[in-house]
Design a protein around this motif. Structure first.
Motif, mmCIF file in Angstrom:
data_model
loop_
_atom_site.group_PDB
_atom_site.id
_atom_site.type_symbol
_atom_site.label_atom_id
_atom_site.label_comp_id
_atom_site.label_asym_id
_atom_site.label_seq_id
_atom_site.Cartn_x
_atom_site.Cartn_y
_atom_site.Cartn_z
ATOM 1 N N TRP A 275 2.482 -22.296 63.922
ATOM 2 C CA TRP A 275 1.505 -22.949 65.030
ATOM 3 C C TRP A 275 1.695 -21.846 66.166
ATOM 4 O O TRP A 275 0.703 -21.544 66.971
ATOM 5 C CB TRP A 275 2.048 -24.300 65.327
ATOM 6 C CG TRP A 275 1.330 -24.817 66.323
ATOM 7 C CD1 TRP A 275 0.158 -25.525 66.632
ATOM 8 C CD2 TRP A 275 1.869 -24.809 68.066
ATOM 9 N NE1 TRP A 275 -0.295 -25.883 67.683
ATOM 10 C CE2 TRP A 275 0.687 -25.315 68.574
ATOM 11 C CE3 TRP A 275 2.820 -24.261 68.402
ATOM 12 C CZ2 TRP A 275 1.055 -25.678 70.087
ATOM 13 C CZ3 TRP A 275 3.110 -24.369 69.927
ATOM 14 C CH2 TRP A 275 1.921 -25.079 70.685
ATOM 15 N N LEU A 276 2.769 -21.408 66.581
ATOM 16 C CA LEU A 276 3.064 -20.454 67.677
ATOM 17 C C LEU A 276 2.194 -19.004 67.429
ATOM 18 O O LEU A 276 1.340 -18.558 68.344
ATOM 19 C CB LEU A 276 4.483 -19.890 67.846
ATOM 20 C CG LEU A 276 5.393 -21.112 68.422
ATOM 21 C CD1 LEU A 276 6.855 -20.724 68.465
ATOM 22 C CD2 LEU A 276 4.824 -21.223 69.803
ATOM 23 N N LEU A 277 2.398 -18.621 66.360
ATOM 24 C CA LEU A 277 1.720 -17.341 65.868
ATOM 25 C C LEU A 277 0.153 -17.296 65.884
ATOM 26 O O LEU A 277 -0.542 -16.602 66.102
ATOM 27 C CB LEU A 277 2.036 -16.845 64.521
ATOM 28 C CG LEU A 277 3.552 -16.488 64.598
ATOM 29 C CD1 LEU A 277 4.017 -16.219 63.087
ATOM 30 C CD2 LEU A 277 3.655 -15.078 65.206
ATOM 31 N N GLN A 278 -0.483 -18.689 65.361
ATOM 32 C CA GLN A 278 -1.791 -18.805 65.241
ATOM 33 C C GLN A 278 -2.505 -19.442 66.418
ATOM 34 O O GLN A 278 -3.672 -19.245 66.505
ATOM 35 C CB GLN A 278 -2.145 -19.606 63.988
ATOM 36 C CG GLN A 278 -1.798 -18.925 62.819
ATOM 37 C CD GLN A 278 -2.155 -19.709 61.566
ATOM 38 O OE1 GLN A 278 -1.693 -21.000 61.421
ATOM 39 N NE2 GLN A 278 -2.755 -19.006 60.523
ATOM 40 N N GLN A 279 -1.928 -20.185 67.200
ATOM 41 C CA GLN A 279 -2.518 -20.839 68.329
ATOM 42 C C GLN A 279 -1.887 -20.357 69.726
ATOM 43 O O GLN A 279 -2.791 -19.837 70.480
ATOM 44 C CB GLN A 279 -2.066 -22.434 68.412
ATOM 45 C CG GLN A 279 -2.385 -23.219 67.068
ATOM 46 C CD GLN A 279 -4.004 -23.074 66.980
ATOM 47 O OE1 GLN A 279 -4.742 -23.324 67.782
ATOM 48 N NE2 GLN A 279 -4.525 -22.730 65.759
ATOM 49 N N GLU A 280 -0.531 -20.406 69.902
ATOM 50 C CA GLU A 280 -0.252 -19.960 71.232
ATOM 51 C C GLU A 280 -0.240 -18.500 71.710
ATOM 52 O O GLU A 280 -0.623 -18.094 72.814
ATOM 53 C CB GLU A 280 1.197 -20.515 71.562
ATOM 54 C CG GLU A 280 1.088 -22.108 71.774
ATOM 55 C CD GLU A 280 0.054 -22.602 72.658
ATOM 56 O OE1 GLU A 280 -0.018 -22.357 73.972
ATOM 57 O OE2 GLU A 280 -0.717 -23.436 72.252
ATOM 58 N N ILE A 281 0.239 -17.610 70.726
ATOM 59 C CA ILE A 281 0.284 -16.118 71.117
ATOM 60 C C ILE A 281 -0.945 -15.655 71.062
ATOM 61 O O ILE A 281 -1.211 -14.954 72.204
ATOM 62 C CB ILE A 281 1.319 -15.593 69.881
ATOM 63 C CG1 ILE A 281 2.723 -16.038 70.029
ATOM 64 C CG2 ILE A 281 1.098 -13.959 70.039
ATOM 65 C CD1 ILE A 281 3.629 -15.441 69.203
ATOM 66 N N PRO A 282 -2.200 -15.898 70.478
ATOM 67 C CA PRO A 282 -3.277 -15.331 70.447
ATOM 68 C C PRO A 282 -4.047 -15.736 71.952
ATOM 69 O O PRO A 282 -4.411 -14.830 72.724
ATOM 70 C CB PRO A 282 -4.236 -15.981 69.366
ATOM 71 C CG PRO A 282 -3.035 -16.054 68.282
ATOM 72 C CD PRO A 282 -1.935 -16.769 69.031
ATOM 73 N N HIS A 283 -3.526 -16.990 72.561
ATOM 74 C CA HIS A 283 -4.155 -17.447 74.008
ATOM 75 C C HIS A 283 -3.332 -16.513 74.922
ATOM 76 O O HIS A 283 -4.031 -16.129 75.915
ATOM 77 C CB HIS A 283 -3.942 -18.862 74.162
ATOM 78 C CG HIS A 283 -4.879 -19.442 73.194
ATOM 79 N ND1 HIS A 283 -6.299 -19.600 73.550
ATOM 80 C CD2 HIS A 283 -4.831 -20.392 72.080
ATOM 81 C CE1 HIS A 283 -6.865 -20.510 72.582
ATOM 82 N NE2 HIS A 283 -5.931 -20.985 71.865
ATOM 83 N N ILE A 284 -2.257 -16.243 74.461
ATOM 84 C CA ILE A 284 -1.633 -15.341 75.786
ATOM 85 C C ILE A 284 -1.916 -14.102 75.658
ATOM 86 O O ILE A 284 -1.806 -13.371 76.555
ATOM 87 C CB ILE A 284 0.006 -15.574 75.237
ATOM 88 C CG1 ILE A 284 0.578 -16.990 75.641
ATOM 89 C CG2 ILE A 284 0.867 -14.465 76.217
ATOM 90 C CD1 ILE A 284 2.241 -17.161 75.245
ATOM 91 N N TYR A 285 -2.227 -13.684 74.621
ATOM 92 C CA TYR A 285 -2.800 -12.158 74.302
ATOM 93 C C TYR A 285 -4.117 -11.946 75.059
ATOM 94 O O TYR A 285 -4.349 -10.960 75.659
ATOM 95 C CB TYR A 285 -2.910 -11.926 72.700
ATOM 96 C CG TYR A 285 -2.697 -10.365 72.249
ATOM 97 C CD1 TYR A 285 -1.598 -9.748 71.961
ATOM 98 C CD2 TYR A 285 -4.054 -9.738 72.353
ATOM 99 C CE1 TYR A 285 -1.634 -8.389 71.759
ATOM 100 C CE2 TYR A 285 -4.114 -8.321 72.166
ATOM 101 C CZ TYR A 285 -2.636 -7.666 71.694
ATOM 102 O OH TYR A 285 -2.853 -6.299 71.412
ATOM 103 N N LEU A 286 -4.845 -12.957 74.806
ATOM 104 C CA LEU A 286 -6.158 -12.952 75.435
ATOM 105 C C LEU A 286 -6.029 -12.794 77.001
ATOM 106 O O LEU A 286 -6.762 -11.990 77.816
ATOM 107 C CB LEU A 286 -7.219 -14.178 74.955
ATOM 108 C CG LEU A 286 -7.671 -14.251 73.529
ATOM 109 C CD1 LEU A 286 -8.022 -15.655 73.326
ATOM 110 C CD2 LEU A 286 -8.737 -13.114 73.495
#
Length: 170
Positions: free
Chosen positions: A27-38
């Protein structure tokens, strides 16, 4: 924080893992980290302009890494709906005889727009170069990403790319 595997050397993400922590990690790798990366790309894009493309996630030709792949795939799936302004607009050519500072033209902060607003020039390098002066002055919200990102951009549903019809209309 991430749940580590039993040997404490890896982040657990396997579907077969007995621990609910592997679901948390995914969940962290697929949901949160991509949003932080954006958000990171939007912030750095304001500082580096066209060089922001150097930070976009792409496949490594050297090896596949499950964790990186999860983040990269999710990033490209979420970019369409993101409200982050990531893409530097190509500005019409300025007057080349204008004032210069230390041998460089005056620079302003890059004008960044969202994926939804952007019209992507993903033509081949030869075609893009041939039409560049016309397109730069006549197409609003024109974005010219590097060739290595074109395949990722074309895969995003409902992406606006330059077409022969758009070019004829110019």
């Amino acid at each position: 924080s991430f749940l580590l595997s039993g040997d404490r050397q890896n982040i657990a993400t396997e579907e077969t893992s007995q621990d609910a922590g592997s679901k948390w990690n995914k969940w962290l790798l697929q949901q949160e980290i991509p949003h932080i990366y954006l958000q990171f790309l939007e912030d750095i894009g304001r500082k580096v302009g066209q060089d922001v493309y150097n930070y976009f996630p792409v496949e490594s030709s050297k090896r596949h890494d499950l964790l990186s792949d999860l983040i990269r795939v999710s990033f490209w799936e979420n970019i369409r709906s993101s409200r982050c302004q990531l893409f530097p607009v190509i500005e019409a050519l300025q007057n080349l005889n204008g004032p210069r500072v230390r041998g460089r033209m005056n620079r302003t902060a890059p004008n960044l727009i969202t994926f939804e607003r952007a019209v992507f020039d993903v033509l081949g390098p030869r075609d893009s170069e041939a039409f560049q002066p016309l397109l730069d002055n006549c197409v609003d919200d024109l974005v010219r990403p590097p060739v290595q990102l074109a395949k990722y951009i074309k895969r995003v549903p409902e992406v606006k790319v330059l077409t022969p019809a758009i070019i004829r209309g110019v």
